[in-house]
Design an enzyme around this catalytic site. Structure first.
Site, PDB file in Angstrom:
ATOM      1  N   CYS A 332       0.831  -1.197   0.000  1.00  9.92           N
ATOM      2  CA  CYS A 332       0.000   0.000   0.000  1.00  9.92           C
ATOM      3  C   CYS A 332       0.872   1.256   0.000  1.00  9.92           C
ATOM      4  O   CYS A 332       1.528   1.544  -0.990  1.00  9.92           O
ATOM      5  CB  CYS A 332      -0.975  -0.042   1.171  1.00  9.92           C
ATOM      6  SG  CYS A 332      -2.407   1.056   0.931  1.00  9.92           S
ATOM      7  N   HIS A 429      -3.681  -5.622   1.188  1.00  3.22           N
ATOM      8  CA  HIS A 429      -3.511  -5.917   2.612  1.00  3.22           C
ATOM      9  C   HIS A 429      -4.067  -7.311   2.907  1.00  3.22           C
ATOM     10  O   HIS A 429      -4.969  -7.789   2.232  1.00  3.22           O
ATOM     11  CB  HIS A 429      -4.276  -4.904   3.459  1.00  3.22           C
ATOM     12  CG  HIS A 429      -3.700  -3.535   3.460  1.00  3.22           C
ATOM     13  ND1 HIS A 429      -2.483  -3.238   4.028  1.00  3.22           N
ATOM     14  CD2 HIS A 429      -4.187  -2.365   2.968  1.00  3.22           C
ATOM     15  CE1 HIS A 429      -2.248  -1.949   3.903  1.00  3.22           C
ATOM     16  NE2 HIS A 429      -3.256  -1.391   3.248  1.00  3.22           N
TER      17      HIS A 429
END
Length: 482
Positions: A332, A429
C-alpha cells in the site's frame, strides 16, 4: 425482533486491555449460547479493517466480530478517527470518510456524530441477545466529558452500565480506579456496575488486600483479577505501540516503523512463522545489514512518511540492502513510496504538488480524492495461490513495472515488480493471512512455512474466553448488562 441487553467496558486509561477483554467476553458469551455483537462508538486507529458491508472499522472490532462468530459491520464502530498529522485526523462515519478535522474543531461535530452512533447502536441491538461495548481512552478525562460520545456520554445517553478495567501491569492500579471514581460526577458514577483488574503477573491472591482496598474506597463490587494472558501475541494488535520485534528463525525481515504506520496487522501472520525473525526498526536505528527482506508497510500519510523514511537515513540503508542482493516488498503506502514519483495535485495529503519517490520501481502514483475500500480475492501469479485480502487506499499507480504484476484481481493485474523480481509492491492488505499463499511465498525465499494462522487466532480466542471464565465472575458480568 429482540432488543439486546448491553454492557460497556471502560478503562482507567488507554491500552489497559479493553479490546481484548471485550473480545474474550464476546467469545465467552457466544460459547454460552448467546447472540453477541461488539460495539465501539468511537475509535482512533490507523489499523483499519474492511467490513462486510463495505466500509472501514477499527481492526479490534473486526477481531471482536470474529469472536462473536459474525461478519464485521460498519455499525460496530460508527466513528473511526485516523490520524493524518500531529493535530488532525480523517473522520470515518459508518465506514465512509466524512471529513478531515483538527482536534480543536472536532467537538463541534460531536452532536452529528452522536446521532450516527445512536443509529448504529440501535441496529446492532436488533436481533441480538447482548451487545458488549468498548470505551476509548478513559472516563477520567473529564475535560472531554462535554459532548462525549466515547465513554460516559455514550453510556448515559443509552443507559448502558459500565465496568471499569484497571491495568495493574502499569502500577498504581488502586489509584487508577479510586482516582477515576473521585473525578467523575455523581450521575456518571451511578452508571458504574463495578471494576476489574487486568494483566496481573504472578499469583492473583497476592493482590487480595489491594482488591479489598478498592472495594472499600469506591463501594463498587469487583468482578475479579485477570492474570496476564500469555497468548495475547497470537491476536491482532490495534495499537502501533504494541508492535514488537520477534522470532528466532533464520530468514530476517526488517520493517521500518513509519510514523503513521497503518494496517500493520499485515505482519501478524509473519510473526507467527517459526522460520522468520522480524525486526521493527525504530526512528534513529539503521536498517539491519543482515536483513533478507525489507518490508515497507502501509501508511496513513504516504508523502509525510516518505519524508520520515528519508529523515532516518533508511533510503541510504535500503540502497545498500539492494546492492547486497536483499529483497524489498512494499504494501500500500510502502508500494507508493517505492515508485519514481508521488503526485498530489489536489492537495489531499498536504500542499498540492509532487515529490520524488525512492525510485526503486518504475511506477508513478497520483493521489485522488476517491478512496478504494474493498474486500478482494486475488491470485498470486508466481505460485497460483488464492488470496483473500482487502484494499484501503487513495491513489492510482501506473508504470512500466506494472507489466510484471504480483497478483491478478478478477483477472486484472495488480502490483508491480522490478525486472529481476528483487523489488515488488502491492496494494493488497491481508495477503499473508492465507496459509497456502504464505507458505508458497516463504518457500520461494527458501523458508518452510509452518503456521496455521487462522486456526491459531481461533485457538487464542477460545483460550482467552476460558481464561476469562476461570478468573472473572462472568455470571455477574452478564447479569450486570441491561
Amino acid at each position: 425482533m429482540s432488543r439486546a441487553r448491553s454492557l460497556m467496558i471502560q478503562g482507567t486509561g488507554s491500552n489497559v486491555g479493553k479490546s481484548m477483554l471485550v473480545a474474550g467476553l464476546c467469545r465467552a458469551a457466544r460459547n454460552r449460547g448467546l447472540v453477541v455483537r461488539p460495539f465501539k462508538p468511537q475509535n482512533m486507529s490507523n489499523n483499519a479493517a474492511v467490513a462486510a458491508d463495505g466500509g472501514e472499522i477499527g481492526r479490534a472490532q473486526a477481531l471482536q466480530a470474529l469472536a462473536c462468530g459474525v461478519a464485521a459491520s460498519v455499525h460496530m464502530n460508527p466513528v473511526l478517527l485516523k490520524p493524518e498529522s500531529e493535530t488532525g485526523s480523517a473522520v470515518i462515519v459508518q465506514g465512509k470518510r466524512l471529513t478531515t478535522l483538527r482536534a480543536r474543531d472536532y467537538a463541534a461535530l460531536k452532536p452529528q456524530l452522536m446521532a450516527a452512533v445512536g443509529e448504529s447502536f440501535a441496529r446492532l441491538r436488533q436481533g441480538a441477545d447482548l451487545v458488549l461495548v468498548e470505551g476509548a481512552g478513559s472516563p477520567a478525562e473529564i475535560n472531554l466529558r462535554a459532548g462525549d460520545i466515547a465513554n460516559m456520554g455514550f453510556a448515559a445517553a443509552h443507559d448502558v452500565p459500565v465496568v471499569l478495567a484497571g491495568d495493574i501491569d502499569r502500577g498504581g492500579v488502586i489509584a487508577q480506579i479510586v482516582g477515576t471514581q473521585a473525578v467523575l460526577d455523581a450521575s456518571d458514577r451511578a452508571l458504574i456496575a463495578g471494576f476489574l483488574v487486568n494483566k496481573f503477573r504472578g499469583d492473583p491472591r497476592l493482590f487480595d488486600a489491594g482488591y479489598a482496598a478498592i472495594e472499600a474506597h469506591t463501594g463498587w463490587r469487583g468482578f475479579g483479577v485477570l492474570p496476564w494472558f500469555p497468548q495475547a501475541h497470537a491476536l491482532p494488535a490495534e495499537d502501533a505501540l504494541d508492535l514488537r520485534s520477534g522470532g528466532a528463525g533464520g530468514y530476517h525481515i526488517a520493517v521500518p516503523a513509519l510514523s503513521r504506520i497503518a494496517n500493520f496487522d499485515d505482519l501478524d501472520p509473519l510473526m507467527a512463522e517459526p522460520g522468520l525473525r522480524i525486526t521493527m526498526v525504530r526512528a534513529g536505528q539503521p536498517l539491519p545489514g543482515d536483513a533478507d527482506l525489507v518490508l515497507i508497510p502501509g501508511s496513513k500519510a504516504t508523502i509525510a512518511d516518505l519524508a520520515y523514511f528519508r529523515a532516518q537515513g533508511w533510503d541510504v540503508d535500503l540502497a545498500a540492502h539492494i546492492r547486497r542482493g536483499g529483497h524489498v516488498l512494499g504494501i500500500c503506502g510502502g508500494y507508493q513510496m517505492l515508485g519514481r514519483e508521488i503526485a498530489d495535485p489536489e492537495g489531499i495529503e498536504g500542499a498540492p504538488g509532487a515529490v520524488a519517490g525512492l525510485g526503486l520501481l518504475d511506477v508513478r502514483t497520483t493521489m485522488q480524492a476517491a478512496k478504494r475500500v474493498s474486500e478482494v480475492e486475488a491470485v498470486h501469479i508466481a505460485s497460483g495461490a488464492w488470496v483473500q485480502g482487502y484494499e484501503i487506499h487513495i491513489g492510482q499507480t501506473t508504470g512500466a513495472d506494472c507489466a510484471r504484476p504480483v497478483f491478478t484481481v478478477g483477472g486484472v493485474a495488480e502490483g508491480a515488480s522490478s525486472a529481476n523480481r528483487q523489488i515488488a509492491g502491492s496494494y493488497l492488505h491481508g495477503m499473508f493471512t492465507q496459509d497456502a499463499f504464505r507458505h508458497a511465498w516463504l518457500a520461494a525465499q527458501g523458508v518452510a512455512g509452518a503456521a496455521e494462522y487462522g486456526a491459531g487466532v481461533e485457538a487464542a480466542l477460545e483460550a482467552l474466553a476460558a481464561h476469562i471464565e476461570a478468573h472473572l465472575d462472568v455470571d455477574a458480568l452478564l447479569a450486570a448488562a441491561r
